[in-house]
Design an enzyme around this catalytic site. Structure first.
Site, PDB file in Angstrom:
ATOM      1  CE  LYS A 125      -2.033   1.980   4.060  1.00 38.13           C
ATOM      2  NZ  LYS A 125      -1.309   2.267   4.639  1.00 38.13           N
ATOM      3  CG  ASN A 126       2.223   2.462   3.572  1.00 32.22           C
ATOM      4  OD1 ASN A 126       1.217   2.672   3.150  1.00 32.22           O
ATOM      5  ND2 ASN A 126       2.741   2.326   4.576  1.00 32.22           N
ATOM      6  NE  ARG A 158      -0.879  12.079   7.574  1.00 29.45           N
ATOM      7  CZ  ARG A 158      -0.426  12.404   7.584  1.00 29.45           C
ATOM      8  NH1 ARG A 158      -1.237  13.645   7.919  1.00 29.45           N
ATOM      9  NH2 ARG A 158       0.911  13.418   7.613  1.00 29.45           N
TER      10      ARG A 158
HETATM   11  C1  EPZ Z   1       3.988   6.783   5.936  1.00 33.09           C
HETATM   12  O1  EPZ Z   1       3.513   7.484   7.092  1.00 33.09           O
HETATM   13  C2  EPZ Z   1       2.940   5.678   5.850  1.00 33.09           C
HETATM   14  N1  EPZ Z   1       1.869   6.040   5.387  1.00 33.09           N
HETATM   15  C3  EPZ Z   1       2.796   5.088   7.664  1.00 33.09           C
HETATM   16  O2  EPZ Z   1       1.346   4.204   7.669  1.00 33.09           O
HETATM   17  C4  EPZ Z   1       4.183   4.862   8.359  1.00 33.09           C
HETATM   18  O3  EPZ Z   1       3.621   4.455   9.828  1.00 33.09           O
HETATM   19  C5  EPZ Z   1       4.859   6.045   8.364  1.00 33.09           C
HETATM   20  O4  EPZ Z   1       5.193   6.188   7.062  1.00 33.09           O
HETATM   21  C6  EPZ Z   1       6.100   5.890   9.568  1.00 33.09           C
HETATM   22  O5  EPZ Z   1       6.398   4.626   9.101  1.00 33.09           O
HETATM   23  C7  EPZ Z   1       2.215   5.822   4.284  1.00 33.09           C
HETATM   24  O6  EPZ Z   1       3.275   6.083   3.194  1.00 33.09           O
HETATM   25  C8  EPZ Z   1       1.208   6.347   3.149  1.00 33.09           C
HETATM   26  P1  EPZ Z   1       6.091   9.852   8.305  1.00 33.09           P
HETATM   27  P2  EPZ Z   1       3.987   9.673   6.765  1.00 33.09           P
HETATM   28  O7  EPZ Z   1       6.149  11.221   7.654  1.00 33.09           O
HETATM   29  O8  EPZ Z   1       4.280   9.345   5.586  1.00 33.09           O
HETATM   30  C9  EPZ Z   1       5.721  13.006  12.122  1.00 33.09           C
HETATM   31  C10 EPZ Z   1       0.155   2.741   7.965  1.00 33.09           C
HETATM   32  O9  EPZ Z   1      -0.263   2.147   8.997  1.00 33.09           O
HETATM   33  N2  EPZ Z   1       6.617  14.408  10.625  1.00 33.09           N
HETATM   34  O10 EPZ Z   1       7.158   9.844   8.245  1.00 33.09           O
HETATM   35  O11 EPZ Z   1       3.149  10.359   7.787  1.00 33.09           O
HETATM   36  C11 EPZ Z   1       4.601  12.984  12.207  1.00 33.09           C
HETATM   37  O12 EPZ Z   1       3.798  13.328  12.876  1.00 33.09           O
HETATM   38  C12 EPZ Z   1       0.525   4.229   8.065  1.00 33.09           C
HETATM   39  O13 EPZ Z   1       0.114   1.842   6.943  1.00 33.09           O
HETATM   40  C13 EPZ Z   1       5.938  15.758  11.480  1.00 33.09           C
HETATM   41  O14 EPZ Z   1       6.040  15.751  12.461  1.00 33.09           O
HETATM   42  O15 EPZ Z   1       5.470   8.949   8.366  1.00 33.09           O
HETATM   43  C14 EPZ Z   1       4.839  11.134  12.556  1.00 33.09           C
HETATM   44  O16 EPZ Z   1       4.977  11.401  14.198  1.00 33.09           O
HETATM   45  C15 EPZ Z   1       0.530   4.532   9.347  1.00 33.09           C
HETATM   46  N3  EPZ Z   1       5.769  16.653  10.703  1.00 33.09           N
HETATM   47  C16 EPZ Z   1       7.142  11.153  12.252  1.00 33.09           C
HETATM   48  O17 EPZ Z   1       6.495  12.409  11.972  1.00 33.09           O
HETATM   49  C17 EPZ Z   1       5.862  16.451   9.363  1.00 33.09           C
HETATM   50  O18 EPZ Z   1       5.918  17.264   8.585  1.00 33.09           O
HETATM   51  C18 EPZ Z   1       6.617  10.156  11.030  1.00 33.09           C
HETATM   52  O19 EPZ Z   1       5.846  11.141   9.659  1.00 33.09           O
HETATM   53  C19 EPZ Z   1       5.889  14.949   9.159  1.00 33.09           C
HETATM   54  C20 EPZ Z   1       6.082  14.089   9.744  1.00 33.09           C
END
Ligand code: EPZ
Length: 417
Positions: free
Chosen positions: A22-23, A92
């Site tokens: 999916k990701n 999202r």
């Molecule tokens: C991706 O989400 C995945 N989703 C998530 O999978 C996964 O849990 C996550 O990466 C971490 O591996 C997809 O790929 C569609 P991040 P993403 O940006 O990109 C903070 C699932 O179950 N952050 O790496 O949203 C954020 O709040 C889903 O399949 C900021 O603060 O993850 C989080 O605490 C759930 N500012 C951390 O970083 C930003 O601008 C990781 O977020 C961006 C992120």
């Protein structure tokens, strides 16, 4: 609304085929917006999130033809530049249209995603990166308005290795003028596939999979033709299903190199993992041993496997400590597991799990995608019947999971609430 019903206690046996990731499929679908022509992506999983992504692409003016696991996307005439709130709040990952639309059309209007069950999940790092490439970003009534005549390559250092932020910036920088360097970039396998896909379209990207990625911008990109990699989180979920039920399961096409951190912890817990020609064979021990885990970015233990591993530890001998370092509220599954007899105490960003001999089936409620998976795993191991409601969360990220589990001998079916 539908629910899933499980009569637990059956050791899973047999083999299971893992679907496309999916990701990885989601950023690849949005990357097709960068090319003026017809792209083709195969091994696309049949998930609600994919349906949402296809809907968004169509609303932007792309012609999308989805047949089984193949998506053909004609992005020649992109009229729209808006990702509306109703789609972004559903998924999202819709914010991943920001980079491609800015790079291709010079404009994008994307709803801020808002929070979700597992955390605030802001996109400030995405926006900071795009501004570094020269985009003008304003916030207007919950929407991000971004404009740029031509993005200009720059050096961007992420405060933290954001997966989505790295993906948005890879896609934007691919068509920027000059070189972009991403520092502290995310290293997930899905990033590597996206960079390879962009390079196959004519981009010039080096270093994906490491913390420093170099992108030499080009003037245009050709349509994409690629096959989505297997889903490492679905594979991991089935590995835990074999372990928690005392089973013996072959996970076909499991991406072993993307699962090393999970495999190491499963082996520490006493699970036997055999590397076979046709996949990874997972053989459960008579008694699981408690192990501690701490989630982190790739190649550390994946946060998307935390809830599933916690279900496993409820059956282990001893006490384990699970620390969630990526998201601030990813323990929503704990109180549901407690209803099934699990002994879990939350201590800040950690959970302490005291293993128990027997989980008992109960009516429980899914709260987010991976929490749903952990409740299924606990239900498979529990005695008597477990009923899981709100399984629309589950359908976002697992393709026909109850059919795949039933084929391994589980007594599991979908029913009306
Ligand atoms: C991706 O989400 C995945 N989703 C998530 O999978 C996964 O849990 C996550 O990466 C971490 O591996 C997809 O790929 C569609 P991040 P993403 O940006 O990109 C903070 C699932 O179950 N952050 O790496 O949203 C954020 O709040 C889903 O399949 C900021 O603060 O993850 C989080 O605490 C759930 N500012 C951390 O970083 C930003 O601008 C990781 O977020 C961006 C992120």
């Amino acid at each position: 609304m539908e629910k899933i019903v499980i009569k637990g206690g059956v050791p899973l046996k047999g083999s299971v085929q893992i679907s496309g990731a999916k990701n990885s499929a989601l950023p690849l679908l949005f990357a097709t917006l960068l090319a003026d022509g017809v792209s083709e992506i195969t091994n696309v999983p049949g998930l609600r999130d994919i349906t949402t992504a296809v809907k968004l692409l169509s609303e932007l003016g792309a012609q999308v033809d989805r047949q089984d696991d193949c998506c053909r996307i004609d992005a020649a005439n992109i009229q729209g530049i808006e990702a509306p709130y109703d789609l972004v709040k559903t998924m999202r990952a819709s914010v991943l249209v920001l980079g491609p639309l800015l790079a291709r059309c010079g404009r994008a209007r994307v709803s801020l995603p808002g929070g979700c069950a597992i955390g605030a999940r802001p996109i400030d790092l995405h926006l900071k990166g795009l501004e570094a490439l020269g985009a003008k970003i304003t916030l207007d009534h919950g929407y991000v308005e971004a404009t740029a005549d031509r993005l200009l390559g720059s050096k961007i250092s992420f405060d933290l290795p954001t997966v989505g932020g790295t993906e948005n910036l890879l896609m934007a920088a691919a068509l920027a003028k000059g070189e972009t360097v991403l520092e502290n970039a995310a290293r997930e396998p899905e990033i590597v596939q996206l960079a390879e896909a962009l390079n196959s379209m004519g981009a010039q990207i080096e270093g994906a999979g490491t913390a420093i990625i170099h992108i030499q911008g080009v003037d245009n990109l050709q349509p994409l033709k690629c096959r989505v990699i297997p889903d490492r989180i679905e594979a991991g979920t089935f590995m835990v299903a074999a372990a928690i039920t005392g089973g013996d399961v072959l996970i076909q096409n499991a991406p072993r190199k993307d699962l090393e951190a999970l495999i190491a912890k499963l082996i520490e817990a006493g699970v036997e993992i055999r590397d076979q020609e046709d996949g990874l064979r997972v053989i459960a021990p008579l008694k699981l041993q408690a192990v501690d885990i701490r989630t982190s970015v790739f190649p550390g233990f994946p946060t998307d496997m935390q809830a599933q591993f916690m279900a496993l530890m409820t059956k282990a001998e001893g006490t384990s400590r699970i620390s969630e370092t990526v998201f601030e509220n990813r323990f929503m599954h704990v109180c549901e597991l407690q209803r099934m007899g699990a002994d879990i105490q939350i201590d800040g960003h950690s959970a302490i799990i005291r293993g128990t001999d027997q989980l008992t089936g109960a009516p429980v409620m899914a709260t987010d995608l991976r929490a749903s998976a952990s409740l299924i795993l606990a239900g498979l191991a529990a005695e008597n019947t477990t009923e899981i409601s709100r399984i629309y969360h589950l359908d976002r990220g697992y393709e026909q999971i109850e059919k795949k589990l039933a084929a391994l001998g589980a007594r599991i079916w979908r029913d009306e609430e």
